[in-house]
Design an enzyme around this catalytic site. Structure first.
Site, PDB file in Angstrom:
ATOM      1  N   HIS A 142       0.966  -1.189   0.047  1.00 15.46           N
ATOM      2  CA  HIS A 142       0.047   0.067  -0.167  1.00 15.46           C
ATOM      3  C   HIS A 142       0.947   1.167  -0.007  1.00 15.46           C
ATOM      4  O   HIS A 142       0.543   2.253  -0.824  1.00 15.46           O
ATOM      5  CB  HIS A 142      -0.638  -0.206   1.431  1.00 15.46           C
ATOM      6  CG  HIS A 142      -1.763  -0.949   1.365  1.00 15.46           C
ATOM      7  ND1 HIS A 142      -2.170  -1.889   2.503  1.00 15.46           N
ATOM      8  CD2 HIS A 142      -2.663  -1.487   0.560  1.00 15.46           C
ATOM      9  CE1 HIS A 142      -3.323  -2.547   2.337  1.00 15.46           C
ATOM     10  NE2 HIS A 142      -3.593  -2.311   1.309  1.00 15.46           N
ATOM     11  N   LYS A 202     -16.726  -6.345   7.777  1.00 18.35           N
ATOM     12  CA  LYS A 202     -15.742  -7.277   7.418  1.00 18.35           C
ATOM     13  C   LYS A 202     -14.854  -7.705   8.701  1.00 18.35           C
ATOM     14  O   LYS A 202     -13.799  -8.291   8.512  1.00 18.35           O
ATOM     15  CB  LYS A 202     -14.828  -6.349   6.534  1.00 18.35           C
ATOM     16  CG  LYS A 202     -14.938  -6.585   5.051  1.00 18.35           C
ATOM     17  CD  LYS A 202     -13.529  -6.218   4.102  1.00 18.35           C
ATOM     18  CE  LYS A 202     -13.821  -6.401   2.820  1.00 18.35           C
ATOM     19  NZ  LYS A 202     -12.420  -5.934   1.883  1.00 18.35           N
ATOM     20  N   ARG A 236      -2.667  -6.193  -8.316  1.00 19.22           N
ATOM     21  CA  ARG A 236      -1.671  -6.987  -8.148  1.00 19.22           C
ATOM     22  C   ARG A 236      -1.607  -8.194  -9.215  1.00 19.22           C
ATOM     23  O   ARG A 236      -1.114  -7.884 -10.244  1.00 19.22           O
ATOM     24  CB  ARG A 236      -1.832  -7.843  -6.804  1.00 19.22           C
ATOM     25  CG  ARG A 236      -1.503  -6.974  -5.424  1.00 19.22           C
ATOM     26  CD  ARG A 236      -1.855  -7.505  -4.273  1.00 19.22           C
ATOM     27  NE  ARG A 236      -3.397  -7.729  -4.538  1.00 19.22           N
ATOM     28  CZ  ARG A 236      -4.185  -8.337  -3.501  1.00 19.22           C
ATOM     29  NH1 ARG A 236      -3.629  -8.284  -2.054  1.00 19.22           N
ATOM     30  NH2 ARG A 236      -5.454  -8.228  -3.433  1.00 19.22           N
ATOM     31  N   SER A 275      -3.107  -7.637   3.087  1.00 18.91           N
ATOM     32  CA  SER A 275      -3.258  -7.645   4.829  1.00 18.91           C
ATOM     33  C   SER A 275      -3.641  -8.903   5.236  1.00 18.91           C
ATOM     34  O   SER A 275      -3.490  -9.338   6.394  1.00 18.91           O
ATOM     35  CB  SER A 275      -4.329  -6.341   4.991  1.00 18.91           C
ATOM     36  OG  SER A 275      -3.859  -5.334   4.377  1.00 18.91           O
TER      37      SER A 275
HETATM   38  O1  PNS Z   1      -8.842  -2.687   0.569  1.00 18.54           O
HETATM   39  P1  PNS Z   1     -10.167  -3.364  -0.224  1.00 18.54           P
HETATM   40  O2  PNS Z   1     -10.746  -4.081   0.901  1.00 18.54           O
HETATM   41  O3  PNS Z   1      -9.869  -3.841  -1.289  1.00 18.54           O
HETATM   42  O4  PNS Z   1     -11.116  -1.947  -0.499  1.00 18.54           O
HETATM   43  C1  PNS Z   1     -12.083  -2.248  -1.100  1.00 18.54           C
HETATM   44  C2  PNS Z   1     -13.035  -0.950  -1.063  1.00 18.54           C
HETATM   45  C3  PNS Z   1     -13.035  -0.415   0.105  1.00 18.54           C
HETATM   46  C4  PNS Z   1     -12.313   0.022  -2.080  1.00 18.54           C
HETATM   47  C5  PNS Z   1     -14.223  -1.282  -1.834  1.00 18.54           C
HETATM   48  O5  PNS Z   1     -15.103  -2.329  -0.954  1.00 18.54           O
HETATM   49  C6  PNS Z   1     -15.510   0.111  -1.681  1.00 18.54           C
HETATM   50  O6  PNS Z   1     -15.258   0.756  -2.491  1.00 18.54           O
HETATM   51  N1  PNS Z   1     -16.227  -0.059  -0.756  1.00 18.54           N
HETATM   52  C7  PNS Z   1     -17.047   0.890  -0.212  1.00 18.54           C
HETATM   53  C8  PNS Z   1     -18.803   0.920  -0.921  1.00 18.54           C
HETATM   54  C9  PNS Z   1     -18.850   0.998  -2.327  1.00 18.54           C
HETATM   55  O7  PNS Z   1     -18.338   2.041  -2.889  1.00 18.54           O
HETATM   56  N2  PNS Z   1     -19.245  -0.045  -2.943  1.00 18.54           N
HETATM   57  C10 PNS Z   1     -19.586   0.025  -4.364  1.00 18.54           C
HETATM   58  C11 PNS Z   1     -18.221  -0.327  -5.191  1.00 18.54           C
HETATM   59  S1  PNS Z   1     -18.596  -0.197  -6.963  1.00 18.54           S
END
Ligand code: PNS
Length: 162
Positions: free
Chosen positions: A17, A41, A90, A128
């Site tokens: 990150h 989560k 990744r 993570s």
């Molecule tokens: O680090 P991560 O868990 O891969 O991040 C995922 C994240 C937080 C970017 C994604 O789950 C997200 O955007 N969540 C917020 C809710 C949202 O906007 N959902 C619609 C996505 S199209």
């Protein structure tokens, strides 16, 4: 002003990150790292703890801030005045999910684009979740986290095991 948000769970922030943050912050005036406050989560760290670790780990980057957020990433990006959402890619396994998110977000806000950074090869395997699993079973996590984040992760896992 060029503003980007880098949303994620960051539970906890890894060297992968940080590498994305360093590269993305060089391209914009301000990079806002957004920590999703997602209880669903069951994160190891609460959002404030994750934000604090990101602030420490990115203290050398003057145009980076870290904040918690709730709800949709696209609303967070809009509220922040961002033109871009940053995500790391990744392996090919990330691609389908990331493409779906980027395309959905683009429909919701056509003025905001998603920019992907391919991770450095040395971090291509890093997540993570894997780091937490290695730490849980007593493996060495020195190569994955900053020393401060490592200490906090080990302490938190110990606290949880009690
Ligand atoms: O680090 P991560 O868990 O891969 O991040 C995922 C994240 C937080 C970017 C994604 O789950 C997200 O955007 N969540 C917020 C809710 C949202 O906007 N959902 C619609 C996505 S199209």
């Amino acid at each position: 002003m060029k503003i980007a948000v880098y949303p994620g769970s960051f539970d906890p922030i890894t060297l992968g990150h940080i590498n994305v943050i360093e590269r993305a912050s060089a391209m914009v005036d301000q990079l806002i790292v957004g920590v999703l406050n997602n209880q669903a989560k069951s994160p190891l760290f609460n959002a404030e703890e994750r934000v604090e670790m990101i602030r420490e780990a990115t203290a050398h980057l003057t145009n980076v801030v870290a904040v918690p957020f709730d709800g949709l990433t696209i609303d967070f990006a809009r509220r922040s005045g961002a033109q871009w959402i940053i995500r790391g890619l990744r392996a090919v396994t990330d691609f389908e999910y990331e493409l779906q998110m980027a395309q959905t977000n683009r429909v919701l806000a056509p003025e905001i684009d998603t920019i992907f950074f391919t991770t450095e090869l040395k971090y291509a395997y890093l997540s993570s979740s894997t780091v937490k699993e290695v730490a849980r079973f007593g493996g060495d996590i020195d190569s994955f986290l900053t020393p401060v984040v490592k200490e906090r992760t080990l302490a938190k896992l110990k606290e949880r095991q009690k």
